[in-house]
Design an enzyme around this catalytic site. Structure first.
Site, mmCIF file in Angstrom:
data_model
loop_
_atom_site.group_PDB
_atom_site.id
_atom_site.type_symbol
_atom_site.label_atom_id
_atom_site.label_comp_id
_atom_site.label_asym_id
_atom_site.label_seq_id
_atom_site.Cartn_x
_atom_site.Cartn_y
_atom_site.Cartn_z
ATOM 1 N N SER A 208 69.573 58.013 84.498
ATOM 2 C CA SER A 208 70.004 59.106 83.628
ATOM 3 C C SER A 208 69.263 60.400 83.913
ATOM 4 O O SER A 208 69.725 61.479 83.537
ATOM 5 C CB SER A 208 69.849 58.719 82.150
ATOM 6 N N THR B 273 67.391 55.616 79.665
ATOM 7 C CA THR B 273 66.843 56.198 78.441
ATOM 8 C C THR B 273 66.349 57.633 78.622
ATOM 9 O O THR B 273 66.126 58.335 77.637
ATOM 10 C CB THR B 273 65.663 55.360 77.917
ATOM 11 N N ASP B 274 66.144 58.069 79.873
ATOM 12 C CA ASP B 274 65.500 59.367 80.100
ATOM 13 C C ASP B 274 66.224 60.525 79.423
ATOM 14 O O ASP B 274 65.590 61.465 78.936
ATOM 15 C CB ASP B 274 65.395 59.661 81.599
ATOM 16 N N THR C 237 67.676 51.807 83.596
ATOM 17 C CA THR C 237 66.816 50.617 83.598
ATOM 18 C C THR C 237 67.587 49.361 83.238
ATOM 19 O O THR C 237 67.342 48.288 83.805
ATOM 20 C CB THR C 237 65.649 50.807 82.610
#
Length: 338
Positions: free
Chosen positions: A57, A86-87, A14
């Site tokens: 990710s 962030t995943d 992101t």
């Protein structure tokens, strides 16, 4: 006074998205773009920006993180910052901590809100990560801190950081230990050092974790779980390609009693680690009886995952298998985690 050299390695996520003509966010920004968005970085450090990939990710692989670890190990900079999605940040940070041993800060950061939003947090997180990398306390304790994550002005240990909300700005936390430091104004305020005994013991036993990828199944236990997926794995001639399994167990280390036989057979077929579904914290070892409580599961040969979240236990088990460790050595290694 000379400024430290900071190496920024951008993976995607992101933080690195751009809107396409329809307004949908797509991967596209590279490391140079991220740096240009934060002019203040040039006053803090000499920045070397490198785009490693432009991948969300959720699509990263173990092999890619192993290659990234080698790049970090070879860097001559005085601090390294990885930007990504962030995943899977909680998993990649932990894997990097297993693989990288440097005496300079190694930091993973990301963004929850994309650059098209007025409240985008990517530039602030990158600025905070560079401030942390340049901070004298962080630099003095780099080896004691290990790989760390910086999100929303807080610093977290890689072994403990978790994504605890899918969309909220303050999506990251360390429920077990809390943050290691906080950024206030332009200062890094230390709050504590992580307990690194388990990580250091793990690194010694792992050595240099080379080898090829070793798929590990993640089996989450829930109310009335029948175990059909485990049956399918056991009945397939190659166990569906899996070489190990992690069971996200209930409570202090429990699964439904109907799974007693299948769990024992799974443990006999491949290294199987039990980890707390609750998200971390040491499990019980000798309180409850019954075939699928902690006493029975341990007697049946399942490996106790200690305080590691199931996602991190899966990362560690894959690394153990990749390094060629046998079941007894894997059990001993996980034993260090409580």
């Amino acid at each position: 006074m000379s400024r430290p050299r900071i190496h920024i390695l951008a993976l995607g996520g992101t933080i690195a998205t751009k809107p396409d003509p329809s307004g949908v966010m797509q991967m596209g920004a590279g490391a140079d773009d991220l740096v240009k968005a934060v002019p203040l970085l040039a006053t803090l450090a000499d920045i070397e920006a490198e785009t490693v990939s432009r991948v969300g990710s959720h699509s990263l692989s173990f092999d890619q993180i192993h290659a990234l670890a080698a790049k970090i190990a070879a860097s001559t900079a005085e601090g390294v910052i990885v930007t990504q999605g962030t995943d899977t940040l909680e998993e990649t940070a932990f894997l990097l901590d297993l693989l990288v041993e440097r005496d300079v800060p190694v930091i993973v950061t990301a963004a929850m809100r994309n650059p098209s939003l007025t409240s985008a947090d990517g530039p602030g997180n990158l600025l905070a990560a560079v401030r942390v990398a340049c901070d004298p306390w962080v630099r003095a304790h780099a080896q004691s801190l290990g790989v760390i994550s910086v999100m929303l002005d807080e610093v977290y240990a890689a072994a403990d950081v978790l994504k605890v909300h899918p969309t909220r700005l303050n999506a990251f936390a360390s429920p077990q230990s809390g943050p290691l430091a906080a950024l206030v104004e332009d200062r890094v305020v230390p709050l504590g050092l992580p307990v690194r005994d388990a990580m250091e013991a793990t690194r010694r036993k792992l050595g240099r974790a080379g080898g090829t990828a070793q798929p590990v199944a993640l089996l989450w236990m829930g109310l009335d779980e029948p175990g059909h997926l485990i049956d399918a794995m056991l009945n397939a001639s190659d166990h569906l390609g899996y070489r190990g399994a992690v069971v996200g167990a209930m409570g202090g280390g429990h699964i439904p009693e109907r799974l007693a036989d299948v769990a024992a057979r799974l443990a006999a077929a491949m290294p199987t680690v039990v980890s707390p579904r609750a998200g971390g914290g040491p499990m019980l070892r000798q309180t409850y009886g019954g075939p699928t409580s902690e006493i029975g599961l341990r007697k049946a040969g399942l490996i106790w995952g200690g305080r590691l979240h199931p996602l991190k236990a899966r990362v560690l088990l894959e690394t153990c298998l990749r390094a060629g460790l046998q079941r007894t050595a894997i059990a001993d290694l996980f034993g260090a985690w409580g």
